[in-house]
Design an enzyme around this catalytic site. Structure first.
Site, short mmCIF file in Angstrom:
data_model
loop_
_atom_site.label_atom_id
_atom_site.label_comp_id
_atom_site.label_asym_id
_atom_site.label_seq_id
_atom_site.Cartn_x
_atom_site.Cartn_y
_atom_site.Cartn_z
N LYS A 1 -3.56 -10.93 7.30
CA LYS A 1 -3.33 -11.04 8.75
C LYS A 1 -2.80 -12.40 9.20
O LYS A 1 -3.23 -12.96 10.20
CB LYS A 1 -4.62 -10.69 9.52
CG LYS A 1 -5.25 -9.37 9.13
CD LYS A 1 -4.25 -8.23 9.04
CE LYS A 1 -3.55 -7.91 10.34
NZ LYS A 1 -2.49 -6.86 10.17
N GLY B 1 0.74 -12.69 9.24
CA GLY B 1 2.16 -12.38 9.36
C GLY B 1 2.75 -11.84 8.09
O GLY B 1 3.97 -11.91 7.89
N THR B 2 1.92 -11.27 7.21
CA THR B 2 2.37 -10.80 5.90
C THR B 2 3.45 -9.73 6.02
O THR B 2 4.46 -9.77 5.30
CB THR B 2 1.18 -10.24 5.09
OG1 THR B 2 0.16 -11.24 5.01
CG2 THR B 2 1.63 -9.84 3.69
N THR B 3 3.25 -8.76 6.92
CA THR B 3 4.22 -7.67 7.07
C THR B 3 5.58 -8.21 7.47
O THR B 3 6.62 -7.79 6.94
CB THR B 3 3.72 -6.65 8.11
OG1 THR B 3 2.40 -6.20 7.75
CG2 THR B 3 4.64 -5.44 8.18
N TRP B 4 5.59 -9.14 8.40
CA TRP B 4 6.83 -9.77 8.87
C TRP B 4 7.52 -10.51 7.73
O TRP B 4 8.73 -10.37 7.51
CB TRP B 4 6.52 -10.72 10.02
CG TRP B 4 7.71 -11.39 10.63
CD1 TRP B 4 8.93 -10.83 10.90
CD2 TRP B 4 7.78 -12.75 11.08
NE1 TRP B 4 9.76 -11.76 11.49
CE2 TRP B 4 9.09 -12.94 11.60
CE3 TRP B 4 6.87 -13.80 11.09
CZ2 TRP B 4 9.49 -14.17 12.13
CZ3 TRP B 4 7.28 -15.01 11.62
CH2 TRP B 4 8.58 -15.20 12.14
N HIS C 1 -2.65 -11.14 -1.98
CA HIS C 1 -3.58 -11.83 -1.10
C HIS C 1 -4.50 -12.76 -1.89
O HIS C 1 -5.37 -13.42 -1.30
CB HIS C 1 -4.44 -10.82 -0.32
CG HIS C 1 -3.72 -10.16 0.81
ND1 HIS C 1 -2.89 -10.84 1.68
CD2 HIS C 1 -3.71 -8.86 1.24
CE1 HIS C 1 -2.41 -10.00 2.59
NE2 HIS C 1 -2.89 -8.80 2.33
N SER D 1 -6.86 -11.17 14.72
CA SER D 1 -5.99 -10.15 14.14
C SER D 1 -6.72 -9.34 13.08
O SER D 1 -6.60 -8.11 13.00
CB SER D 1 -4.74 -10.81 13.55
OG SER D 1 -3.85 -9.84 13.04
N ARG E 1 0.61 -5.27 15.09
CA ARG E 1 -0.01 -5.73 16.32
C ARG E 1 0.70 -7.02 16.72
O ARG E 1 0.86 -7.91 15.91
CB ARG E 1 -1.51 -5.98 16.11
CG ARG E 1 -2.20 -6.47 17.37
CD ARG E 1 -3.70 -6.67 17.15
NE ARG E 1 -4.29 -7.28 18.32
CZ ARG E 1 -4.40 -8.60 18.52
NH1 ARG E 1 -3.95 -9.43 17.58
NH2 ARG E 1 -4.93 -9.08 19.62
#
Length: 331
Positions: A72, A74-77, A135, A165, A297
């Site tokens: 959480k 900003g990993t997805t980005w 991670h 988050s 999110r």
């Protein structure tokens, strides 16, 4: 530039147990069957065997790119940005880009979950460079990663926003209503996925000082949000795929940032209605899958002020000050 990685290709691994966790896995302390304490970090129990297997079996290549993040931050980005960046020559048409039809997590394999889960491992033998993520904190990374000259991209975030988050995400994916106060107390005690959070960040920050600049880049989420074009160019240089004068003239930098923006990714059909499953993980969570929308999110900087009480702020500030004292590091 890389070859597109297939998110579904697998190869058998005979050295991993299929049905039973290893004795080493059984011997760690487990709280409520969710987190396991392993070498000073709290690892999600479902991924612990993958952590151990990757430590023993993963052979890093000097050409690998490894995104290392606490959950959480900003990993997805960052997965979307890195995939678009290193694969841009293979996908020049952004109207038909894989990110439009795939969750970023499906395009960038997770070392301890996708690469090593039960008897299956993704076959990335034909990809170069291999783009992977984890991670795991630096101290738990496979020795082959530490001994190679593969590139490590590390991203961290303000601890308060990270906690908020994480709290939202965990309640959503587990369909629970764990109170903010209960979750905060555990976070402060270090009991968060792959936490303690500050130890995760510091373990990699210390290595970033000691390692050559070509080995590791240490990025702050908030700074990337403030200056995305600067940091995208910096990433491209670090990964040895700088933007050409022609690409700069064509606006490729801004095109990638638009493609990977929150507004664009969160509104794609695949990310609004899809479900993320990790094959061969038999927990209820992964049998049912996680809504793709859970990963999107709005990551507003400073949102923690809407959730923290003065007491919470004081407590976490004190912990951070204590944990970073004398290191020279500032969140």
């Amino acid at each position: 530039m890389s070859t597109l990685q297939s998110p579904s290709s697998t190869t058998d691994l005979e050295h991993l147990e299929e049905d039973e966790p290893s004795q080493e896995c059984k011997d760690v302390d487990i709280e409520k069957g969710q987190l396991s304490e392993y070498h000073g970090f709290w690892i999600p129990t479902w991924s612990l065997e993958g952590v151990m297997a990757s430590q023993k079996q993963f052979q890093a290549r000097d050409t690998d790119i490894l995104l290392v993040t606490p959950p959480k931050v900003g990993t997805t980005w960052l997965k979307a940005i890195l995939f678009a960046l290193v694969n841009r020559m293979h996908h020049p048409n952004l109207q038909e880009h894989p990110l439009l039809t795939n969750l970023p997590h499906a395009l960038v394999p997770i070392l301890e979950a996708d690469m090593y889960n039960k008897k299956k491992v993704k076959d990335l033998s034909h990809a170069s460079p291999r783009l992977l993520s984890t991670h795991m904190p630096y101290t738990l990374l496979p020795t082959s990663v530490k001994n190679s000259t593969c590139k490590i991209v590390y991203v961290y975030r303000n601890p308060k926003d990270t906690f908020v988050s994480l709290w939202h995400f965990m309640n959503r994916v587990h369909s629970t209503t764990v109170s903010l106060e209960e979750a905060f107390d555990k976070f402060c005690r270090g009991m968060s996925p792959f936490g303690p959070y500050w130890d995760h960040v510091l373990s990699c920050w210390k290595e970033s000082i000691d390692k050559p600049a070509r080995k590791m880049i240490f990025l702050k989420y908030e700074e990337m949000k403030e200056q995305p074009t600067t940091h995208l160019r910096r990433l491209a240089e670090f990964l040895d795929c700088p933007f050409s004068l022609e690409e700069e003239a064509k606006g490729t930098v801004n095109d990638i940032l638009r493609l990977c923006s929150f507004d664009n990714l969160s509104n794609l059909e695949v990310n609004k209605n899809g479900r993320f499953r990790i094959p061969n993980h038999e927990t209820t969570l992964f049998r049912q899958g996680i809504d793709h929308a859970s990963f999107f999110r709005q990551g507003n900087t400073g949102d923690w002020v809407n959730y923290f009480t003065p007491h919470m702020t004081k407590r976490l500030d004190h912990i951070i000050e204590e944990k970073t004292y004398g290191t020279g590091f500032k969140f």
